[in-house]
Design an enzyme around this catalytic site. Structure first.
Site, PDB file in Angstrom:
ATOM      1  N   ARG A  63       0.827  -1.206   0.000  1.00  0.00           N
ATOM      2  CA  ARG A  63       0.000   0.000   0.000  1.00  0.00           C
ATOM      3  C   ARG A  63       0.867   1.265   0.000  1.00  0.00           C
ATOM      4  NH1 ARG A  63      -3.472   2.393   4.731  1.00  0.00           N
ATOM      5  NH2 ARG A  63      -4.926   3.731   3.601  1.00  0.00           N
ATOM      6  N   HIS A  67       0.473   4.302  -2.674  1.00  0.00           N
ATOM      7  CA  HIS A  67       0.208   5.679  -2.268  1.00  0.00           C
ATOM      8  C   HIS A  67       1.350   6.607  -2.661  1.00  0.00           C
ATOM      9  CE1 HIS A  67      -3.410   5.407   0.577  1.00  0.00           C
ATOM     10  NE2 HIS A  67      -3.363   4.290  -0.130  1.00  0.00           N
ATOM     11  N   ASP A  68       2.544   6.070  -2.770  1.00  0.00           N
ATOM     12  CA  ASP A  68       3.661   6.887  -3.241  1.00  0.00           C
ATOM     13  C   ASP A  68       3.490   7.213  -4.722  1.00  0.00           C
ATOM     14  OD1 ASP A  68       6.196   8.189  -3.216  1.00  0.00           O
ATOM     15  OD2 ASP A  68       7.107   6.395  -4.067  1.00  0.00           O
ATOM     16  N   VAL A  71       0.956   9.955  -6.112  1.00  0.00           N
ATOM     17  CA  VAL A  71       1.171  11.374  -5.797  1.00  0.00           C
ATOM     18  C   VAL A  71       2.604  11.735  -6.182  1.00  0.00           C
ATOM     19  CG1 VAL A  71       1.057  13.155  -4.020  1.00  0.00           C
ATOM     20  CG2 VAL A  71      -0.421  11.135  -3.849  1.00  0.00           C
ATOM     21  N   ASP A  75       8.384   8.436  -6.257  1.00  0.00           N
ATOM     22  CA  ASP A  75       9.576   9.215  -5.894  1.00  0.00           C
ATOM     23  C   ASP A  75       9.857   9.217  -4.398  1.00  0.00           C
ATOM     24  OD1 ASP A  75       7.511  10.763  -4.955  1.00  0.00           O
ATOM     25  OD2 ASP A  75       8.317  12.662  -5.709  1.00  0.00           O
ATOM     26  N   SER A  77       8.114  10.266  -2.060  1.00  0.00           N
ATOM     27  CA  SER A  77       7.645  11.467  -1.361  1.00  0.00           C
ATOM     28  C   SER A  77       6.727  11.113  -0.200  1.00  0.00           C
ATOM     29  CB  SER A  77       6.931  12.417  -2.329  1.00  0.00           C
ATOM     30  OG  SER A  77       5.921  11.752  -3.062  1.00  0.00           O
ATOM     31  N   ASN A  95      -3.715   9.022   4.291  1.00  0.00           N
ATOM     32  CA  ASN A  95      -2.477   8.309   4.612  1.00  0.00           C
ATOM     33  C   ASN A  95      -2.259   8.085   6.105  1.00  0.00           C
ATOM     34  OD1 ASN A  95      -1.675   7.972   1.959  1.00  0.00           O
ATOM     35  ND2 ASN A  95      -0.494   9.880   1.892  1.00  0.00           N
ATOM     36  N   PRO A 163      -6.651   7.665  -5.038  1.00  0.00           N
ATOM     37  CA  PRO A 163      -7.966   7.074  -5.320  1.00  0.00           C
ATOM     38  C   PRO A 163      -8.700   6.812  -4.000  1.00  0.00           C
ATOM     39  CG  PRO A 163      -6.208   5.899  -6.475  1.00  0.00           C
ATOM     40  CD  PRO A 163      -5.552   6.796  -5.480  1.00  0.00           C
ATOM     41  N   HIS A 193      -5.973  -5.787  -2.703  1.00  0.00           N
ATOM     42  CA  HIS A 193      -6.762  -5.857  -1.466  1.00  0.00           C
ATOM     43  C   HIS A 193      -6.863  -7.277  -0.936  1.00  0.00           C
ATOM     44  CE1 HIS A 193      -8.996  -1.813  -2.388  1.00  0.00           C
ATOM     45  NE2 HIS A 193      -7.733  -1.655  -2.045  1.00  0.00           N
ATOM     46  N   THR A 194      -6.222  -8.228  -1.620  1.00  0.00           N
ATOM     47  CA  THR A 194      -6.116  -9.577  -1.068  1.00  0.00           C
ATOM     48  C   THR A 194      -5.207  -9.588   0.156  1.00  0.00           C
ATOM     49  OG1 THR A 194      -5.592 -11.881  -1.572  1.00  0.00           O
ATOM     50  CG2 THR A 194      -4.153 -10.227  -2.541  1.00  0.00           C
ATOM     51  N   SER A 252      -7.772 -15.033   4.215  1.00  0.00           N
ATOM     52  CA  SER A 252      -6.433 -15.177   3.619  1.00  0.00           C
ATOM     53  C   SER A 252      -5.763 -13.818   3.431  1.00  0.00           C
ATOM     54  CB  SER A 252      -6.500 -15.924   2.289  1.00  0.00           C
ATOM     55  OG  SER A 252      -7.197 -15.160   1.316  1.00  0.00           O
TER      56      SER A 252
END
Length: 331
Positions: A63, A67-68, A71, A75, A77, A95, A163, A193-194, A252
């Site tokens: 994740r 998320h990096d 945005v 990099d 950030s 975040n 998103p 999302h597994t 799982s």
């Protein structure tokens, strides 16, 4: 035949890597072969220890990479701390629940000890996310390296560009398209999302809505299976309950597999964005196909290809950015 198939898969992924790297030609396989030849091995060795000690960290590390990349591109950030004059990405509302920063710093410190100032935090995070999937029994893929670390990080940008878990397909598709990713990438990468868990506030609005003068609560999201909703309420007591975690792929959540799609097909996806995949013909067809359990190999290949594409989003190369000594602070 058994040996030919993995070879063909590797060649196919290398072809995807070459195609998606066209705009970032300075990324390459073996980028550190002369300057830090054991870089990938060091990352892998540390990841084996990290996941062995805390298998539940695989999802959060994957994740972090997502998320990096969404945005300012991939990099690193998202790893920067806020300062007196700047609120960084990691402190943006979406975040707040991110984890794994300490693990990234640990791996980066090992690389700094072996090869000071050579391997970027952006490459470290990209490699760690790949290894998190592999060590959770998921697929592997080649990672082209040579990313540089960004010098800016904005909570405001993160809030606008990530998103949302509540997003519908049209919104999510626009966000993905802005990163050069298509509708297939959206449904395939949702398969991440597994792995992992989520806090109540990220999905509680599907369960509760204050209605009436007495403040009574009732099921809001009719796209959520009612029996599953009842189970979620046992853990998530209110809209503001931050004490409990729910598995995103019940049964799982520490294993990378296709069972997530089975849950979504049965209207048991945790987030609104999961449920939304059933509202679009393209994404619904993919969900229902993989949910049969007969196309795991296809999903693994698709996921590898989409991760390669995402890992090349907005990268800094050459003389751009810097190579941070510590991932949470600029040099």
């Amino acid at each position: 035949m058994a040996t030919i198939r993995p070879l063909l898969l590797t060649l196919a992924l290398l072809a995807v890597l070459a195609a998606s790297s066209a705009a970032v030609a300075q990324l390459e396989i073996g980028f550190y072969s002369k300057t830090c030849p054991n870089a990938e091995e060091i990352v892998r060795e540390e990841m084996v220890k990290i996941i062995a000690a805390a298998p539940s960290l695989a999802g959060p590390l994957l994740r972090l990479h997502f998320h990096d990349c969404f945005v300012r591109g991939c990099d690193a950030s998202v790893l920067l701390d806020s300062t007196t004059h700047n609120v960084a990405e990691k402190d943006a509302k979406p975040n707040k629940s991110l984890r794994g920063f300490g693990s990234v710093e640990h791996v980066k410190a090992k690389l700094e000890a072996a090869c000071p100032g050579i391997v970027s935090c952006a490459d470290v995070l990209t490699l760690m996310s790949r290894d998190a999937v592999v060590l959770s029994k998921g697929p592997t893929w080649p990672v082209a390296l040579g990313r540089r670390d960004g010098r800016a990080s904005s909570a405001t940008e993160a809030s606008h560009e990530l998103p949302p878990a509540s997003g519908d397909v049209p919104l999510l598709a626009r966000i993905f398209a802005s990163k050069g990713l298509d509708l297939k990438d959206l449904v395939v990468l949702s398969g991440a999302h597994t792995l992992g868990t989520a806090h109540c506030p990220s999905y509680a609005d599907r369960l509760y809505n204050a209605t009436g003068e007495d403040g009574a609560y009732g099921l809001v999201d009719q796209s959520l299976d009612s029996e599953y909703a009842d189970k979620l309420r046992l853990k998530c007591k209110s809209l503001d309950d931050r004490s409990m975690l729910s598995e995103m792929d019940p049964g799982s959540y520490k294993t990378f597999d296709s069972s997530y799609y089975g849950h979504v097909a049965k209207r048991r996806g945790l987030f609104r964005s999961d449920a939304a995949l059933l509202t679009d013909a393209t994404t619904r067809d993919y969900v229902q196909r993989v949910a049969t359990g007969k196309f795991d190999a296809e999903f693994f290949t698709d996921f590898s290809e989409s991760m390669i594409k995402m890992g090349n989003v907005g990268v800094l190369t050459g003389a751009e950015g810097e190579i941070r000594k510590k991932c949470y602070v600029l040099n």
